[in-house]
Structure formats: structure tokens, C-alpha cells
Design an enzyme around this catalytic site. Sequence first.
Site, PDB file in Angstrom:
ATOM      1  N   ASP A   1     -55.640 -17.084  17.000  1.00 32.44           N
ATOM      2  CA  ASP A   1     -55.455 -17.737  15.709  1.00 32.44           C
ATOM      3  C   ASP A   1     -55.329 -19.296  15.947  1.00 32.44           C
ATOM      4  O   ASP A   1     -55.474 -19.813  16.903  1.00 32.44           O
ATOM      5  CB  ASP A   1     -54.037 -17.275  15.021  1.00 32.44           C
ATOM      6  CG  ASP A   1     -52.934 -17.092  16.231  1.00 32.44           C
ATOM      7  OD1 ASP A   1     -52.967 -18.031  17.153  1.00 32.44           O
ATOM      8  OD2 ASP A   1     -52.047 -16.619  15.868  1.00 32.44           O
TER       9      ASP A   1
ATOM     10  N   ASN B   1     -40.610 -11.917  13.722  1.00 29.10           N
ATOM     11  CA  ASN B   1     -40.673 -11.040  12.727  1.00 29.10           C
ATOM     12  C   ASN B   1     -41.435  -9.702  13.027  1.00 29.10           C
ATOM     13  O   ASN B   1     -41.942  -8.912  12.111  1.00 29.10           O
ATOM     14  CB  ASN B   1     -41.105 -11.554  11.158  1.00 29.10           C
ATOM     15  CG  ASN B   1     -42.301 -12.227  11.225  1.00 29.10           C
ATOM     16  OD1 ASN B   1     -43.320 -11.994  12.376  1.00 29.10           O
ATOM     17  ND2 ASN B   1     -42.874 -12.838  10.253  1.00 29.10           N
TER      18      ASN B   1
ATOM     19  N   HIS C   1     -44.734 -10.339  14.296  1.00 28.14           N
ATOM     20  CA  HIS C   1     -46.245 -10.449  13.857  1.00 28.14           C
ATOM     21  C   HIS C   1     -46.873 -10.517  15.388  1.00 28.14           C
ATOM     22  O   HIS C   1     -46.180 -11.187  16.291  1.00 28.14           O
ATOM     23  CB  HIS C   1     -46.443 -11.821  12.850  1.00 28.14           C
ATOM     24  CG  HIS C   1     -46.094 -13.068  13.586  1.00 28.14           C
ATOM     25  ND1 HIS C   1     -45.574 -14.171  12.952  1.00 28.14           N
ATOM     26  CD2 HIS C   1     -46.469 -13.459  14.801  1.00 28.14           C
ATOM     27  CE1 HIS C   1     -45.468 -15.265  13.485  1.00 28.14           C
ATOM     28  NE2 HIS C   1     -45.769 -15.090  14.946  1.00 28.14           N
TER      29      HIS C   1
ATOM     30  N   GLU D   1     -48.743 -11.185   9.614  1.00 26.01           N
ATOM     31  CA  GLU D   1     -47.383 -10.971   9.061  1.00 26.01           C
ATOM     32  C   GLU D   1     -46.698  -9.688   8.675  1.00 26.01           C
ATOM     33  O   GLU D   1     -47.737  -8.860   8.283  1.00 26.01           O
ATOM     34  CB  GLU D   1     -47.129 -12.051   8.098  1.00 26.01           C
ATOM     35  CG  GLU D   1     -47.196 -13.388   8.378  1.00 26.01           C
ATOM     36  CD  GLU D   1     -46.382 -14.266   9.448  1.00 26.01           C
ATOM     37  OE1 GLU D   1     -45.800 -13.436  10.244  1.00 26.01           O
ATOM     38  OE2 GLU D   1     -46.228 -15.408   9.117  1.00 26.01           O
TER      39      GLU D   1
HETATM   40  C1  GLP Z   1     -46.939 -18.126  16.879  1.00 28.40           C
HETATM   41  C2  GLP Z   1     -48.304 -17.373  17.320  1.00 28.40           C
HETATM   42  C3  GLP Z   1     -48.230 -15.984  17.819  1.00 28.40           C
HETATM   43  C4  GLP Z   1     -47.056 -16.070  19.038  1.00 28.40           C
HETATM   44  C5  GLP Z   1     -45.768 -16.310  18.028  1.00 28.40           C
HETATM   45  C6  GLP Z   1     -44.513 -16.501  19.091  1.00 28.40           C
HETATM   46  O1  GLP Z   1     -46.732 -17.751  15.553  1.00 28.40           O
HETATM   47  N1  GLP Z   1     -49.289 -17.271  16.178  1.00 28.40           N
HETATM   48  O2  GLP Z   1     -49.399 -15.641  18.409  1.00 28.40           O
HETATM   49  O3  GLP Z   1     -46.876 -14.754  19.427  1.00 28.40           O
HETATM   50  O4  GLP Z   1     -45.798 -17.880  17.682  1.00 28.40           O
HETATM   51  O5  GLP Z   1     -44.295 -17.655  19.947  1.00 28.40           O
HETATM   52  P1  GLP Z   1     -43.253 -18.013  20.753  1.00 28.40           P
HETATM   53  O6  GLP Z   1     -43.884 -17.332  22.215  1.00 28.40           O
HETATM   54  O7  GLP Z   1     -43.207 -19.374  20.948  1.00 28.40           O
HETATM   55  O8  GLP Z   1     -41.973 -17.157  20.415  1.00 28.40           O
END
Ligand code: GLP
Length: 240
Positions: A67, A136, A138, A143
Site C-alpha cells: 500500500d 482494527n 486491517h 479496513e
Molecule cells: C499500516 C499499514 C499496515 C500495517 C499496519 C500496522 O496501517 N498499512 O500494512 O500492518 O500499519 O502497523 P504497525 O506494524 O506499526 O502496528
Amino acid sequence: MEIKIFEDAAALGLAAAEIFANQIKAKPDCILGLATGASPVPTYTRLIELYKAGEISFKDVSTFNLDEYCDLPKNDKNSYYTFMHENLFDHVDIKEENVHILNGNAEDTAREAADFDKAMAEAGGVDIQLLGIGNNGHIGFNEPADAFTTGTFKVQLTESTLQANSRYFDENPMPHYALTMGVGSIMSAKKIVLIATGAAKAQVIYDTVKGSVTPQVPASILQNHADCILLFDKAAASKL
Ligand code: GLP
């Protein structure tokens, strides 16, 4: 789903990197699906070490990132383009033309998404996909929703994600939109490795592993993947 639990994020990072290193050794021109966020950083750090030790090379590897934010300059410190270069690409011998990161500033986002899906298909699909998970549920930026998504698309970020990720943004406001691989794209990877650490993820990990498969918890669809490994530290696994 295969589940492995580690003492801490550092031990998990070593194990995740080993899975990716073994993939690269087995197929030097493999296609990696990559993720951003805090979770994969120890994995990337270890992969850089393995590259510097001469154990793996990225010279024939191609990557597709999950993404990217929309309406954020490519070189902004919070773009996923910057993240990937700072945390992995600038330190290994990957060829820039083999790196695929969505252009969140494309004028025609539908076309950008379609081109990305086409490039992924033409490369033969992702051999192994790394995933983090949002608080959440995702994956990528898919989402919670009423239906599982399919291919790459433009998504409006939810309040939960805006809150979770806004800590990184100071001078520029956090974007409210992103381009993301869809759940269908993610599920088409031949192998998936999801990593999660910390007590804040414990409930969503429980819902992902033990709950029903529902688009309200996008990661729960991984229950239906034939080759999916989940790596947790003790805190993230504490409700299982
Ligand atoms: C972002 C990314 C996700 C990732 C998420 C969790 O929203 N788009 O791909 O999994 O963060 O991030 P973290 O590893 O910092 O908790």
C-alpha cells in the site's frame, strides 16, 4: 494456519527474516510482497544483515508493496516509498526497476491500481507476502467493511487507522486516503507470513485466529489460505 509464538519482537524478526531468506535462496528471482509499519522493521534489519554477510542477494528479486498513502509527496518522510528505501532497499542490491510501490499521487488512481495488478500478474504473482495487522484487523489498508475487497483500489482510511498512524505525522496532516492491494490480491500470494507484536494487538489476533471469517476483521480471511504462517510475540498471542 500455522502459529508460532516468540519471546519478543527481536526473536520474531529473526524467524520471519529466515523464512524470507530461505525463499530467496530457493528462488533467487522470487517475487516478494512487502509491508510497512513498525512490525516488519526487525525483519528487514535482519535481511540486511544476511545480505551483508553474503548469505542472500536481492539482485534478481522483485517486490510489490501492499500500500501507499495518497496525496503525500513520494519523498515525504512518512511515505511508504521512503520507509521501504530507508529500512530495506537502500541497504541491499535490489534493482530499482524491480521495486513496485503504488503511486499515491497518480492522477488516475483506478488506472494506477489496474497497472499494479497487471504488473503483479505478469511477474507470476507473489511467492511470499509479508503482512502486519492494524489494530482494527486491517491488512494492507483493507479496513473493516461489509464485503471483502478484490484487487488494488483507493480506500478511505477509518478513524481507528487515522488515530493509530497519526503519531507519525507532525508538519503534514495525515492523508485520509491510500491505495492498497485488495484482500483478493493478498490472498493470491502463494505463501503468507503475518507478524504481530505487542499487547495492543492481542484482541484483534484473537478475532483473526479464533473468530469467524468476516470482512469486519479483514485478517480473518487468512483462515482460508492454504499456506499461511502467523508469527506472534507472547504479548500479541496472550488471548489465544
Ligand atoms: C499500516 C499499514 C499496515 C500495517 C499496519 C500496522 O496501517 N498499512 O500494512 O500492518 O500499519 O502497523 P504497525 O506494524 O506499526 O502496528
